[in-house]
Design an enzyme around this catalytic site. Structure first.
Site, PDB file in Angstrom:
ATOM      1  N   SER A  68      80.907  24.390  17.380  1.00 37.63           N
ATOM      2  CA  SER A  68      80.446  24.666  18.738  1.00 37.63           C
ATOM      3  C   SER A  68      81.623  24.455  19.689  1.00 37.63           C
ATOM      4  O   SER A  68      82.603  23.789  19.328  1.00 37.63           O
ATOM      5  CB  SER A  68      79.328  23.682  19.094  1.00 37.63           C
ATOM      6  OG  SER A  68      78.984  23.778  20.458  1.00 37.63           O
ATOM      7  N   TYR A 101      74.855  15.087  19.485  1.00 43.02           N
ATOM      8  CA  TYR A 101      75.211  16.471  19.144  1.00 43.02           C
ATOM      9  C   TYR A 101      76.716  16.672  19.255  1.00 43.02           C
ATOM     10  O   TYR A 101      77.353  17.233  18.360  1.00 43.02           O
ATOM     11  CB  TYR A 101      74.462  17.441  20.060  1.00 43.02           C
ATOM     12  CG  TYR A 101      74.678  18.912  19.746  1.00 43.02           C
ATOM     13  CD1 TYR A 101      73.977  19.529  18.711  1.00 43.02           C
ATOM     14  CD2 TYR A 101      75.574  19.674  20.495  1.00 43.02           C
ATOM     15  CE1 TYR A 101      74.173  20.880  18.431  1.00 43.02           C
ATOM     16  CE2 TYR A 101      75.766  21.030  20.219  1.00 43.02           C
ATOM     17  CZ  TYR A 101      75.057  21.626  19.179  1.00 43.02           C
ATOM     18  OH  TYR A 101      75.253  22.968  18.903  1.00 43.02           O
TER      19      TYR A 101
HETATM   20  P1  NAD Z   1      67.979  27.932  16.102  1.00 46.05           P
HETATM   21  O1  NAD Z   1      67.214  26.664  16.332  1.00 46.05           O
HETATM   22  O2  NAD Z   1      67.583  29.150  16.839  1.00 46.05           O
HETATM   23  O3  NAD Z   1      67.995  28.264  14.535  1.00 46.05           O
HETATM   24  C1  NAD Z   1      68.241  27.235  13.615  1.00 46.05           C
HETATM   25  C2  NAD Z   1      67.901  27.691  12.206  1.00 46.05           C
HETATM   26  O4  NAD Z   1      68.095  26.570  11.322  1.00 46.05           O
HETATM   27  C3  NAD Z   1      66.459  28.154  12.028  1.00 46.05           C
HETATM   28  O5  NAD Z   1      66.397  29.196  11.078  1.00 46.05           O
HETATM   29  C4  NAD Z   1      65.784  26.882  11.482  1.00 46.05           C
HETATM   30  O6  NAD Z   1      64.596  27.163  10.738  1.00 46.05           O
HETATM   31  C5  NAD Z   1      66.881  26.338  10.594  1.00 46.05           C
HETATM   32  N1  NAD Z   1      66.742  24.903  10.318  1.00 46.05           N
HETATM   33  C6  NAD Z   1      66.433  23.923  11.201  1.00 46.05           C
HETATM   34  N2  NAD Z   1      66.336  22.742  10.556  1.00 46.05           N
HETATM   35  C7  NAD Z   1      66.591  22.992   9.246  1.00 46.05           C
HETATM   36  C8  NAD Z   1      66.637  22.177   8.079  1.00 46.05           C
HETATM   37  N3  NAD Z   1      66.361  20.858   8.124  1.00 46.05           N
HETATM   38  N4  NAD Z   1      66.931  22.759   6.894  1.00 46.05           N
HETATM   39  C9  NAD Z   1      67.178  24.099   6.820  1.00 46.05           C
HETATM   40  N5  NAD Z   1      67.137  24.915   7.895  1.00 46.05           N
HETATM   41  C10 NAD Z   1      66.845  24.360   9.091  1.00 46.05           C
HETATM   42  O7  NAD Z   1      69.512  27.545  16.410  1.00 46.05           O
HETATM   43  P2  NAD Z   1      70.772  28.468  16.821  1.00 46.05           P
HETATM   44  O8  NAD Z   1      70.920  28.435  18.290  1.00 46.05           O
HETATM   45  O9  NAD Z   1      70.722  29.759  16.097  1.00 46.05           O
HETATM   46  O10 NAD Z   1      71.957  27.556  16.254  1.00 46.05           O
HETATM   47  C11 NAD Z   1      72.481  27.728  14.956  1.00 46.05           C
HETATM   48  C12 NAD Z   1      73.747  26.898  14.817  1.00 46.05           C
HETATM   49  O11 NAD Z   1      74.675  27.258  15.842  1.00 46.05           O
HETATM   50  C13 NAD Z   1      73.541  25.394  14.950  1.00 46.05           C
HETATM   51  O12 NAD Z   1      74.417  24.722  14.067  1.00 46.05           O
HETATM   52  C14 NAD Z   1      73.921  25.117  16.389  1.00 46.05           C
HETATM   53  O13 NAD Z   1      74.350  23.801  16.596  1.00 46.05           O
HETATM   54  C15 NAD Z   1      75.068  26.102  16.553  1.00 46.05           C
HETATM   55  N6  NAD Z   1      75.359  26.466  17.944  1.00 46.05           N
HETATM   56  C16 NAD Z   1      74.433  27.093  18.723  1.00 46.05           C
HETATM   57  C17 NAD Z   1      74.769  27.452  20.016  1.00 46.05           C
HETATM   58  C18 NAD Z   1      73.819  28.175  20.926  1.00 46.05           C
HETATM   59  O14 NAD Z   1      74.150  28.338  22.133  1.00 46.05           O
HETATM   60  N7  NAD Z   1      72.693  28.667  20.448  1.00 46.05           N
HETATM   61  C19 NAD Z   1      76.034  27.119  20.529  1.00 46.05           C
HETATM   62  C20 NAD Z   1      76.941  26.473  19.705  1.00 46.05           C
HETATM   63  C21 NAD Z   1      76.595  26.157  18.414  1.00 46.05           C
END
Ligand code: NAD
Length: 258
Positions: free
Chosen positions: A143, A156
């Site tokens: 991130s 986080y």
């Molecule tokens: P999201 O919550 O929309 O999706 C997360 C996914 O992970 C879902 O499919 C969920 O079912 C799965 N998941 C959750 N807990 C789980 C577990 N215990 N075991 C297996 N699967 C599990 O999140 P997102 O926004 O798509 O984020 C995905 C990644 O990107 C994360 O690592 C997040 O930290 C990172 N990220 C997101 C953003 C953002 O702005 N959305 C920014 C930087 C980093």
């Protein structure tokens, strides 16, 4: 417009946390490149993610909770079994945000954060490396919070900082086996994780105005970067973190009036 190519034709790719959001965007990018895919989440698949990929790529689903070591090992074993052989690419993406304001942050929130965002990545990478051949590659989703902090995001932020060092440490440890490890650090991406926050009055316009590119990230923006780092075009890149953030980290505070 997302690119279609054959850079990953026939390759066996596992993307964790890929039923929605960034993980699904990454899976779509690999599908457009001819990969054979395993999707994953900790909950039953309602068919929505697999349906999005149907007709584009071979895709399977393995349910596994990646906040446990057993879950991580079951995912890698299940993915290899579904795809009929050793995996070529692992993308560790499943992550979560469990923070509270600092004064209320307790052991439970810290454990949940590190079990999924850090230990889950490490255990999946470890199991993947046991079965991988030279030429295989791992991409970890960090991130902008791997480098820059947000208020009331202590657990986080620390977990994403750890992802930066996991990328480097795994890259160094696995180089002699011919396995590359890189990371992608998204900025603010529109996903179910961020949707509720973005929908609060005024928030979308305020945060967008602070992004040099002038728009929020989309899951496909992240997918393209991950697909590149896992491809042969990146054969000499290992231990690197690529920030896909529309310029957020490049920007200083501004002197000009809003
Ligand atoms: P999201 O919550 O929309 O999706 C997360 C996914 O992970 C879902 O499919 C969920 O079912 C799965 N998941 C959750 N807990 C789980 C577990 N215990 N075991 C297996 N699967 C599990 O999140 P997102 O926004 O798509 O984020 C995905 C990644 O990107 C994360 O690592 C997040 O930290 C990172 N990220 C997101 C953003 C953002 O702005 N959305 C920014 C930087 C980093």
């Amino acid at each position: 417009m997302p690119q279609q190519d054959s850079a990953h034709a026939g390759r066996r790719v596992c993307v964790t946390g890929s039923t929605q959001g960034i993980g699904l965007g990454i899976a779509r990018a690999f599908a457009r490149s001819g990969a054979r895919l395993v999707l994953n989440a900790h909950i039953p698949d309602d068919g929505g993610a697999l349906a999005q990929l149907s007709g584009q790529a071979e895709a399977h689903y393995v349910r596994a909770d990646l906040a446990t070591r057993d879950g991580c090992r079951a995912l890698i074993a299940g993915a290899a079994e579904r795809l009929g052989g050793g995996l070529d690419t692992l993308v560790c993406n499943a992550g979560g945000f469990f923070d509270t304001p600092l004064d209320q942050l307790d052991a439970d929130a810290l454990d949940r954060t590190f079990d999924l965002n850090v230990k889950g990545y490490l255990y999946c990478a470890q199991a993947f490396a046991e079965q991988a051949r030279p030429g295989a590659s791992i991409v970890l989703i960090g991130s902008t919070n791997s480098l820059a902090a947000e208020k009331d995001s202590v657990a986080y932020d620390a977990s994403k900082g750890a992802v930066l060092m996991l990328v480097r440490s795994l890259a160094v440890s696995l180089a002699e086996r011919g396995i590359r490890v890189n990371g992608v650090g998204p900025g603010l991406v529109e996903t179910p994780l961020t949707q509720a926050g973005l929908d609060r009055p005024g928030v979308r316009a305020r945060v967008t105005s602070q992004i040099p590119a002038g728009r929020l990230g989309q899951p496909d923006d992240i997918g393209g970067a991950v697909r590149f780092l896992a491809s042969d075009d990146a054969a000499y890149i290992t231990g690197q973190m690529l920030y896909v953030d529309g310029g957020i980290l490049a920007q200083q505070m501004s002197w000009s009036p809003a």
